[in-house]
Design a protein around this motif. Sequence first.
Motif, mmCIF file in Angstrom:
data_model
loop_
_atom_site.group_PDB
_atom_site.id
_atom_site.type_symbol
_atom_site.label_atom_id
_atom_site.label_comp_id
_atom_site.label_asym_id
_atom_site.label_seq_id
_atom_site.Cartn_x
_atom_site.Cartn_y
_atom_site.Cartn_z
ATOM 1 N N ASN A 69 -7.999 5.789 -6.114
ATOM 2 C CA ASN A 69 -7.046 6.894 -5.888
ATOM 3 C C ASN A 69 -6.156 6.596 -4.687
ATOM 4 O O ASN A 69 -5.877 7.479 -3.865
ATOM 5 N N THR A 70 -5.725 5.380 -4.597
ATOM 6 C CA THR A 70 -4.955 4.933 -3.430
ATOM 7 C C THR A 70 -3.620 4.353 -3.875
ATOM 8 O O THR A 70 -3.549 3.604 -4.852
ATOM 9 N N VAL A 71 -2.586 4.721 -3.140
ATOM 10 C CA VAL A 71 -1.256 4.195 -3.369
ATOM 11 C C VAL A 71 -0.818 3.429 -2.123
ATOM 12 O O VAL A 71 -1.120 3.846 -1.006
ATOM 13 N N GLN A 107 1.925 14.055 -3.509
ATOM 14 C CA GLN A 107 1.385 14.006 -4.854
ATOM 15 C C GLN A 107 1.772 15.270 -5.622
ATOM 16 O O GLN A 107 1.788 16.365 -5.064
ATOM 17 N N ARG A 108 2.081 15.095 -6.881
ATOM 18 C CA ARG A 108 2.386 16.222 -7.747
ATOM 19 C C ARG A 108 1.087 16.752 -8.342
ATOM 20 O O ARG A 108 0.149 15.987 -8.603
ATOM 21 N N ARG A 109 1.026 18.061 -8.539
ATOM 22 C CA ARG A 109 -0.216 18.675 -9.015
ATOM 23 C C ARG A 109 -0.488 18.291 -10.461
ATOM 24 O O ARG A 109 -1.601 17.900 -10.797
ATOM 25 N N PHE A 110 0.506 18.398 -11.309
ATOM 26 C CA PHE A 110 0.272 18.162 -12.727
ATOM 27 C C PHE A 110 1.208 17.129 -13.341
ATOM 28 O O PHE A 110 0.824 16.386 -14.220
ATOM 29 N N GLU A 111 2.457 17.100 -12.831
ATOM 30 C CA GLU A 111 3.464 16.286 -13.484
ATOM 31 C C GLU A 111 3.165 14.804 -13.365
ATOM 32 O O GLU A 111 2.884 14.291 -12.291
ATOM 33 N N ALA A 112 3.248 14.121 -14.488
ATOM 34 C CA ALA A 112 3.007 12.675 -14.500
ATOM 35 C C ALA A 112 4.243 11.899 -14.081
ATOM 36 O O ALA A 112 4.144 10.735 -13.696
ATOM 37 N N THR A 113 5.418 12.531 -14.188
ATOM 38 C CA THR A 113 6.650 11.825 -13.857
ATOM 39 C C THR A 113 6.946 11.901 -12.373
ATOM 40 O O THR A 113 6.522 12.827 -11.678
ATOM 41 N N VAL A 114 7.684 10.923 -11.883
ATOM 42 C CA VAL A 114 8.034 10.865 -10.463
ATOM 43 C C VAL A 114 9.178 11.826 -10.171
ATOM 44 O O VAL A 114 10.164 11.854 -10.896
ATOM 45 N N GLY A 115 9.054 12.599 -9.118
ATOM 46 C CA GLY A 115 10.145 13.429 -8.646
ATOM 47 C C GLY A 115 10.757 12.795 -7.411
ATOM 48 O O GLY A 115 10.105 12.027 -6.712
ATOM 49 N N THR A 116 12.008 13.112 -7.144
ATOM 50 C CA THR A 116 12.682 12.503 -6.001
ATOM 51 C C THR A 116 13.073 13.510 -4.937
ATOM 52 O O THR A 116 13.765 13.160 -3.976
ATOM 53 N N THR A 117 12.618 14.748 -5.078
ATOM 54 C CA THR A 117 12.888 15.748 -4.056
ATOM 55 C C THR A 117 11.568 16.319 -3.550
ATOM 56 O O THR A 117 10.550 16.274 -4.245
ATOM 57 N N GLN A 118 11.604 16.873 -2.345
ATOM 58 C CA GLN A 118 10.382 17.391 -1.745
ATOM 59 C C GLN A 118 9.750 18.490 -2.593
ATOM 60 O O GLN A 118 8.524 18.562 -2.705
ATOM 61 N N LEU A 127 -4.495 14.212 1.217
ATOM 62 C CA LEU A 127 -3.907 12.880 1.257
ATOM 63 C C LEU A 127 -3.991 12.343 2.675
ATOM 64 O O LEU A 127 -3.631 13.043 3.624
ATOM 65 N N VAL A 128 -4.445 11.112 2.800
ATOM 66 C CA VAL A 128 -4.586 10.494 4.116
ATOM 67 C C VAL A 128 -3.827 9.184 4.130
ATOM 68 O O VAL A 128 -4.144 8.267 3.360
ATOM 69 N N GLU A 129 -2.810 9.100 5.002
ATOM 70 C CA GLU A 129 -2.020 7.885 5.143
ATOM 71 C C GLU A 129 -2.558 7.024 6.273
ATOM 72 O O GLU A 129 -3.147 7.526 7.226
ATOM 73 N N SER A 130 -2.295 5.737 6.173
ATOM 74 C CA SER A 130 -2.618 4.808 7.248
ATOM 75 C C SER A 130 -1.693 3.603 7.137
ATOM 76 O O SER A 130 -1.030 3.413 6.114
ATOM 77 N N GLY A 131 -1.660 2.803 8.216
ATOM 78 C CA GLY A 131 -0.919 1.553 8.170
ATOM 79 C C GLY A 131 0.372 1.517 8.947
ATOM 80 O O GLY A 131 1.024 0.475 9.018
ATOM 81 N N GLY A 132 0.767 2.640 9.530
ATOM 82 C CA GLY A 132 1.993 2.622 10.317
ATOM 83 C C GLY A 132 1.818 1.839 11.607
ATOM 84 O O GLY A 132 0.718 1.418 11.955
ATOM 85 N N GLY A 133 2.926 1.636 12.300
ATOM 86 C CA GLY A 133 2.864 0.919 13.561
ATOM 87 C C GLY A 133 4.228 0.500 14.046
ATOM 88 O O GLY A 133 5.252 0.931 13.518
ATOM 89 N N LEU A 134 4.220 -0.353 15.063
ATOM 90 C CA LEU A 134 5.447 -0.870 15.667
ATOM 91 C C LEU A 134 5.611 -2.335 15.290
ATOM 92 O O LEU A 134 4.695 -3.140 15.521
ATOM 93 N N VAL A 135 6.745 -2.661 14.702
ATOM 94 C CA VAL A 135 7.032 -4.041 14.323
ATOM 95 C C VAL A 135 8.458 -4.386 14.726
ATOM 96 O O VAL A 135 9.257 -3.496 15.041
ATOM 97 N N GLN A 136 8.765 -5.658 14.667
ATOM 98 C CA GLN A 136 10.120 -6.102 14.949
ATOM 99 C C GLN A 136 10.909 -6.210 13.642
ATOM 100 O O GLN A 136 10.332 -6.347 12.559
ATOM 101 N N SER A 141 -7.785 12.634 -2.341
ATOM 102 C CA SER A 141 -9.154 13.102 -2.604
ATOM 103 C C SER A 141 -9.362 13.406 -4.075
ATOM 104 O O SER A 141 -10.493 13.536 -4.533
ATOM 105 N N GLY A 142 -8.247 13.523 -4.819
ATOM 106 C CA GLY A 142 -8.345 13.770 -6.245
ATOM 107 C C GLY A 142 -7.160 13.169 -6.966
ATOM 108 O O GLY A 142 -6.114 12.919 -6.367
ATOM 109 N N ARG A 143 -7.348 12.917 -8.238
ATOM 110 C CA ARG A 143 -6.254 12.324 -9.010
ATOM 111 C C ARG A 143 -5.609 13.396 -9.865
ATOM 112 O O ARG A 143 -6.276 14.026 -10.681
ATOM 113 N N THR A 144 -4.328 13.610 -9.612
ATOM 114 C CA THR A 144 -3.606 14.608 -10.390
ATOM 115 C C THR A 144 -2.339 13.970 -10.959
ATOM 116 O O THR A 144 -2.426 13.143 -11.850
ATOM 117 N N GLY A 145 -1.194 14.308 -10.401
ATOM 118 C CA GLY A 145 0.056 13.810 -10.947
ATOM 119 C C GLY A 145 0.578 12.566 -10.260
ATOM 120 O O GLY A 145 -0.160 11.871 -9.558
#
Length: 121
Positions: free
Chosen positions: A73-75, A94-105, A4-13, A25-29
Motif C-alpha cells: 500500500n505504498t506509492v 488518496q481518493r476514497r472510492f474513485e479509481a481514476t486519478v484526479g488533478t485537483t485537491q 497516509l504517512v510520507e517520508s523521504g524529503g530533504g535538502l539536495v542540490q 493504512s488502507g487501500r481505496t482509490g
Amino acid sequence: QVQLVESGGGLVQAGESLRLSCTASGRTGAMGWFRQGPGKEREFVAGIMWLGRTYYADSVKGRFTISRDSAKNTVYLQMNSLTPEDTAVYYCAQRRFEATVGTTQKDYDYWGHGTQVTVSS
C-alpha cells in the motif's frame, strides 16, 4: 479513516535526486502527489491508478516517476534532475472510492501531513 504517512524529503542540490514514499493504512482509490511551494497554491504533481496508469503535471514530465507497491500500500515519487523550482512541501493524497486519478485537491479525500523538499542552487 485512511492514514497516509510520507517520508523521504530533504535538502539536495540542483540536479540531484530524491525519492518520496507514501504508505497508506488502507487501500481505496487512486493516489496522487501534490506540492505547495513558498507563496504558492498547492498543485498536482503526479497520480497513479491502482491498475498502474500514471499522470503527470507538465512541469515534472520526464523528470519525476510515480510508482506503487500494491502489496505494501505504498506509492513512490522518484524525482530526478531537481531544480530550485521544485522546492515545496510534498503531500500524498488518496481518493476514497474513485479509481481514476484526479488533478485537483477536491478530488482527494485523505491527505498526509507533507514532507519538505528543498533544492539549493
